[in-house]
Design an enzyme around this catalytic site. Structure first.
Site, short mmCIF file in Angstrom:
data_model
loop_
_atom_site.label_atom_id
_atom_site.label_comp_id
_atom_site.label_asym_id
_atom_site.label_seq_id
_atom_site.Cartn_x
_atom_site.Cartn_y
_atom_site.Cartn_z
N TYR A 75 -0.28 5.41 -2.39
CA TYR A 75 -1.51 5.21 -2.54
C TYR A 75 -2.12 5.39 -3.44
O TYR A 75 -1.65 5.66 -4.74
CB TYR A 75 -2.08 6.35 -1.24
CG TYR A 75 -1.69 7.79 -1.44
CD1 TYR A 75 -1.31 8.53 -2.52
CD2 TYR A 75 -1.84 8.63 -0.02
CE1 TYR A 75 -1.17 9.70 -2.73
CE2 TYR A 75 -1.81 9.70 -0.13
CZ TYR A 75 -1.36 10.61 -1.38
OH TYR A 75 -1.02 11.91 -1.22
N GLU A 76 -3.72 5.24 -3.45
CA GLU A 76 -4.65 5.21 -4.82
C GLU A 76 -4.04 4.43 -5.76
O GLU A 76 -4.38 4.50 -6.85
CB GLU A 76 -4.52 6.56 -5.23
CG GLU A 76 -4.97 8.07 -4.53
CD GLU A 76 -6.14 7.76 -3.85
OE1 GLU A 76 -7.32 6.87 -4.22
OE2 GLU A 76 -6.45 8.42 -2.99
N GLY A 77 -3.73 3.03 -5.07
CA GLY A 77 -3.30 1.88 -6.10
C GLY A 77 -1.60 2.34 -6.25
O GLY A 77 -1.39 3.26 -6.67
N ARG A 86 -6.33 9.52 -9.00
CA ARG A 86 -4.88 9.01 -9.45
C ARG A 86 -4.29 10.04 -10.34
O ARG A 86 -3.15 10.19 -10.24
CB ARG A 86 -5.32 7.70 -10.28
CG ARG A 86 -5.47 6.58 -9.48
CD ARG A 86 -5.64 5.10 -10.11
NE ARG A 86 -5.72 4.01 -9.42
CZ ARG A 86 -5.98 2.82 -9.52
NH1 ARG A 86 -6.17 2.50 -10.51
NH2 ARG A 86 -5.99 1.87 -8.55
#
Lengths: 595, 595
Positions: free
Chosen positions: B439-441, B295
C-alpha cells in the site's frame, strides 16, 4: 483461468532433458514408455485441475471441523474427491506391485504429485502422509505387517500418519516421553500426547494407521531409546478389516496460518494398542526413512505452491490494465496497458520462471537418481543414486520451500492490493506455502543435515561425484557456442561451491559452529549450483531441438529464461559464498541478554 | 513477555548518533531538550506496551464488524484505547502549535509512532491516516478549511482518510472516474465508488474527514484532470460540530490476509457534499504531499513490525529448550539448551538486529533532515533536507517494508511449528507486515519513483550530495583503527552505488526499460548503502562512549552487530549491482503468451 497443470514441461523434462527412454531396461521404466506416461500425466492433470483445484479455496475458507465426539469432518467436497482419487488409482502410482501398487518410477509419481499439490496442497497432504507410512512399513515392517497394511495404504483405502512431535519435543526427538509398555500378546500399550499430527483424524478413509515414536519402558535415554509403533485407529480384525476402535483420539485441531484444509491434530494415545515396527530402540532410523521421502515431497510442495502462485500472478499481469509501457503503449485502444509490460512486474515473473523450470528439473533429476538407486544393475550407478538422494534431499527441501514462499510473495506483489484480499488466491498460496519451510525438519535443520552429516559422509564421496559430473559436462559442452554461457555460469558457481566446501571443512574442525553458521548460505549456494546445472541440461536439450529444426517457440523461450537465470539469479551465489566464509565468531559474540 | 518498546535505542540515536542537541536553536527542538524527550518517549512506551499491545491479537482475531446500517464497529477495546490515545495528546505530538499541535520535531514523533505501530499496527493506522489528512489540508487548504479541520484532526477528535483507489484504478490514478459537480454555493457533489479505504468508517472518532480524488465535470482526461475534495462524514455545522450526515457510506469491509483490526472499507459517495482543496485539477500534487508523508510512515511500519516480530522470536529462542550446542552444553542441568545456542537461530536474529538497529537510524536521520528542511535558517541545509527527503522516501518505504516482512518471516522460522499456529504472535506479524510492501504505492512503484524521478531531479543533486557526505565521512574517519572496517565497507558499497547509478544514467536514455528493469535492485543497493552509513555513524558514537570510559555493554554490542552487518548483510550489495547491470533485454524478451 485457474491452475493449468504444466504437463508440457513434464514431458519435455522426461523426454528431452532426463531422456528416461534410456532406462527402458529397468523395472518400472519398462512398463512406462513415454506415450503411456503422457496419458497418465494428462489424466492426472485433468483430475488436479477439474476436481482438486476447485476445492482449494473451500478447504482454506471452511477448513476442518473437530466434533465433540473427537471425529473430524473435512471441508465440503474433500470426501467425494478423495473417493475419486482412490478409485482412479492415484495413490498407488509409485507403490510396489507386490502390494497392489502400479510400480511406476518415482520420477513419474513426482510429476503427478506436483500437480495435485499445486491444485490443492491441503488435500494432497492426506495421501502424502499415507505414502510415508507405507514407506516406513515397506522398509522396516515384518512380512505379516506388510501383508496386512501395505495394500490398504497403497490404495489409499486406509490413511497414514507420522506421530513424532510432543509439546516439549520438536526437532530434538531425544526428548520424547510417549511410553510403550509390552503386553502379553506381543503387542504394546502406547500412552502419550502428540501434537501437530497432519491427517491425525479425518473422514476420508475407513481407517488411519498411525506410526508413533515412543519409548519402551527401560529404554536408554535420548535418541537411542526410541522405537516405532503401528497404532491403528481401528484394530484390524481377523479378516484385516477395521475392527475395534483403538484408544487413540483427536483432542482438537490446531489453528494455523494456512493449510486449513489439512487436519492438524492433537492426538492422545491412552494405552492404545500398538505393534513394534522393526527392532526395539531403532525407531528413529526407520522414521527417517519415512521422513526423507517426505522431505523430498515437501521440496516439491514448495515448488508446487510457487508454480500455482506464479500462474495466478501471470494471469493477473496479462489481464490487469494499469499504466503505460515506457517504450510506448502496447494496448493503445484500451484505457491502459496490461501490467505485464512493466519491467518490475516482468522481473518478478521471470524470477519465478527461472527458479521453477530448473527447480522442477532438479527435483525430477534427483528422483530419477532415486529410481536408479533402486533398480540399476550397475553397482556404481546405484551407489551414486543413493549418494545423490542423501546429499540432495536437504538441499531440495530447504531451497525450494524457501524459493516457493518467495515466489508466492512476489505473486502477491504482482497482484498489488488485490493480492492482500482473500478474493484472489495469492494470500492462500502465501499462507499455505509458509509451512513447507518449517515442517519435516525446519530449513535450518536441513542445512545442519547437509553440512554436518551429508557432506562429510563417506569422505565427501557424494559432493565429489556431483562436482565431477558438473566438470565433465562443462568440459564436454563448453566448446559449443550456444551452450558456452551456460557452461561458464555453471563453472563459476561450481568453483564457488568448491571454495565454500573447502572453507567449511577447514574451519569446521576447529569450531563446529563455523560450519553451521554458514550452513543456510551454503545450502543456498548448493541450490543455485544445482539450478545452474539444470539450466545447462535444459539449454542443451532445447538447443538440440532447435538445431533439429523444431520451430516451436517453447525451446527458444527456454534459452531466454536460462539466460535470465544466469544474469539475474546466479549473482546471489557470490554473496552466499562471502557469508559462508564469515564464520561464526561475530555471529556468536553477543551474550544472550543482548537479544 | 510481550513487546518492549526500544526507548534505549531511541535515546542513543537521538543523543549520540544524531546529536539533536545541536539543533536547540531551531523551533520544535528548542522546546524538546533531551530530558523532556526521554519523558515523552517513556510515556509513549508505557502506553504502547500497556494499552495498545494487549489489543493487537484482539484486533487480529475479532477484527472489525460491518453492520447493516453501514456503521463499522472496531474490535473490543479499540474505542477505549483510542479515547485514551486522544486524551493523552499523542496524535498532536508533531502537529502545528497554531492548530493545537505540540510542534515537536518529526524525528521525535517518529520514535513515538514506531512504538504504537509495533504494539498494534492496525490501531496505529487510524491516527496515521488522520495525520495524512491533516498534512494535506495544512499544505493546500484555505485558511477557513485549516481553522475548521486542523485542530480536530490534530487532536484526533476527528479521523481522516485518503480516498484514491477505485476498482479499475490503483497505481494508475489517471483512470479515476469519481465525479464532482459544482453546486451553487461553491461546494461540490461527489459521486463514485472507492475501494480499500483504510479507516473509511469506524466508531473511534465523532467525525471522519475523507480526502477524495475526483474529476470535476469537463476536466482534462488523465492525471491532469483530478482534483482533491474534503468530504466529511458529518457536515460541520455553524459551530464546527458534526451536523448533517453526508451521503458517503461504507458498503462493506474487505476480507484481508492481515491487519484485521484496521477497517478497510468500500466507500460509496452518492452526491456527497464536498469542498475543493487547493486548485482545480491540481489534486494529485496535493495528494502526493499526503502520500509522501504516509510513505515514510509505512517504511517505519515495516521496520516496526520487524522489531516486534524480532522481539517475539528472541524471547522464544531464549526460552525454548531443544538440542545441545555443538560446542558443549550451555544449560547442562536442563533437558536441553535454549535454541539461541544454535548458530542458524542466531543468524536469523542477528540478521534482524543488523537491519533494525541501523534501519531505525536511517529513518530517524531522514526524518531529522525533514525537520531541518522546515526550519533550518541555512538555505543550503534546508535544500539538502528537502533533497534527502525526496530521494530517500521511496528507498525507506520499499527497503524497510521488504526487510520487515523478511524479518517477520525469519521470526516465524525461529518459532518452528509454533510460529505457524495462531497461538504465537509470529503469524500475525507476518500477515500484518505483508501489506506494507503493497500500500501507499507498491514497492515497484517506489523503485520507479526513485530511478525515474528522484535520481535525475535537479541534475542528480540529491544523490551527489548523499555520496559526497559519505565520502567526507570516510575521509575523516577511515584513519581511526576502530572505525576502519566501517569506513572500508561504506566506501565499497558507495562505489557500487556509484557504479550502478552511472550504469542507469548511461543505459536508461537509450531504453527506459533498462533503468526500470534494475530499479528494485538499485533500490536495495541504495538501502544497503544507507545502512552501511548508519552503521558507520553508530560505530563512531559507540566508540566515543567506550573511549570515554563508558563500560555499558550496550556500546560494545553495537560494534558487534555492526561488524555482523559488514560481514553478512552487506555482501548482497554486489549481487544487486550485477542485477542492475543486467538490463532489460533478457527480462523483456519473452512474448506475453510465454507467461
Amino acid at each position: 483461468m485457474s491452475y493449468q497443470p504444466p504437463v508440457r514441461e513434464h514431458l519435455f523434462l522426461l523426454r528431452d532433458v532426463l531422456q528416461i527412454e534410456k532406462y527402458a531396461n529397468l523395472p518400472g521404466f519398462a512398463d512406462a514408455p513415454l506415450d503411456l506416461v503422457e496419458q497418465i500425466l494428462t489424466e492426472a492433470a485433468k483430475f488436479s485441475a477439474e476436481v482438486l483445484a476447485p476445492l482449494n479455496s473451500v478447504g482454506d475458507k471452511i477448513g476442518c471441523t473437530w466434533n465433540a465426539d473427537g471425529s473430524v469432518t473435512t471441508a465440503p467436497g474433500f470426501k467425494e474427491a478423495y473417493k475419486q482419487f482412490v478409485e482412479g488409482g492415484w495413490p498407488a502410482l509409485g507403490a510396489d506391485p507386490q502390494y497392489g501398487g502400479q510400480g511406476l518410477p518415482a520420477v513419474i509419481a513426482m510429476a503427478s504429485s506436483e500437480m495435485s499439490s499445486s491444485a490443492n496442497m491441503s488435500f494432497s497432504m492426506y495421501p502424502g502422509l499415507t505414502h510415508g507410512a507405507y514407506t516406513a512399513i515397506h522398509h522396516g515392517g515384518s512380512d505379516a505387517q506388510k501383508q496386512l497394511y501395505l495394500p490398504k495404504l497403497a490404495s489409499g483405502q486406509w490413511g497414514g500418519t507420522m506421530n513424532l512431535t510432543e509439546p516439549q519435543c520438536g526437532t530434538d526427538l531425544g526428548l520424547i516421553r510417549t511410553k510403550a509398555t509390552p503386553a502379553a500378546d506381543g503387542s504394546y500399550r502406547v500412552t502419550g500426547q502428540k501434537i501437530w499430527i497432519s491427517s491425525g483424524e479425518h473422514d476420508l478413509a475407513e481407517n488411519i494407521i498411525h506410526l508413533v515414536l515412543a519409548r519402551i519402558e527401560g529404554a536408554p535415554a535420548g535418541t537411542r531409546g526410541i522405537s516405532l509403533f503401528i497404532v491403528p485407529k481401528f484394530l484390524p480384525d481377523a479378516e484385516g478389516k477395521p475392527g475395534q476402535r483403538n484408544s487413540v483420539h483427536c483432542l482438537g485441531l490446531e489453528e494455523k496460518m494456512g493449510i486449513h484444509g489439512s487436519a492438524t491434530c492433537v492426538m492422545s494415545h491412552e494405552e492404545a494398542v500398538g505393534w513394534l515396527v522393526g527392532e526395539e530402540n531403532r525407531g528413529l532410523a526407520l522414521m527417517f526413512v519415512m521422513m526423507n521421502e517426505e522431505r523430498l515431497g515437501v521440496g516439491m510442495q514448495g515448488l508446487a505452491q510457487g508454480e500455482a502462485a506464479y500462474q495466478a500472478a501471470a494471469q493477473f499481469a496479462k489481464e490487469r490494465l494499469q499504466g503505460r509501457s515506457l517504450t510506448g503503449p502496447k494496448n493503445p485502444d484500451g484505457p491502459a496497458d496490461p501490467i505485464l509490460v512493466h519491467p518490475d512486474v516482468r522481473r518478478m515473473l521471470m524470477d519465478a520462471k527461472a527458479v521453477l523450470e530448473a527447480g522442477r528439473a532438479f527435483l525430477f533429476w534427483t528422483a530419477l537418481h532415486g529410481d536408479l538407486a533402486q533398480s540399476d544393475p550397475d553397482d556404481g550407478v546405484r551407489q551414486k543414486g543413493e549418494d545423490y538422494m542423501a546429499l540432495l534431499t536437504p538441499v531440495l527441501k530447504a531451497f525450494f520451500t524457501e524459493r516457493g514462499f518467495q515466489i508466492a510473495s512476489d505473486a502477491m506483489q504482482v497482484h498489488g492490493g488485490s493480492g492482500f484480499t482473500e478474493h484472489f488466491p495469492a494470500s492462500q498460496y502465501l499462507r499455505d506455502s509458509r509451512i513447507t519451510m518449517i515442517y519435516e525438519g525446519t530449513n535450518g535443520v536441513q542445512a545442519l543435515d547437509l553440512v554436518g552429516r551429508k557432506l562429510p559422509a563417506n569422505g565427501g564421496r557424494a559432493v565429489s561425484a556431483f562436482m565431477a559430473e558438473i566438470d565433465a559436462w562443462v568440459d564436454a559442452n563448453g566448446g559449443d557456442a550456444a551452450l558456452r554461457p551456460f557452461a561458464d555460469g555453471l563453472a563459476l558457481v561450481r568453483g564457488q561451491l568448491q571454495e565454500a566446501t573447502m572453507w567449511l571443512m577447514q574451519n569446521g574442525f576447529s569450531n563446529p559452529d563455523n560450519a553451521i553458521a554458514g550452513s543456510a548460505d551454503y545450502l543456498r549456494l548448493f541450490g543455485l549450483t544445482g539450478l545452474a546445472y539444470m539450466w545447462a541440461l535444459i539449454a542443451k536439450a532445447a538447443s538440440a531441438r532447435i538445431a533439429g529444426g523444431d520451430a516451436d517457440p517453447f525451446y527458444a523461450n527456454k534459452l531466454v529464461v536460462g539466460r535470465y537465470f544466469l544474469e539475474r539469479v546466479l549473482p546471489d551465489a557470490g554473496a552466499a559464498l562471502a557469508k559462508v566464509k564469515a564464520g561464526a565468531a561475530t555471529m556468536m559474540a553477543l551474550p544472550a541478554e543482548a537479544f
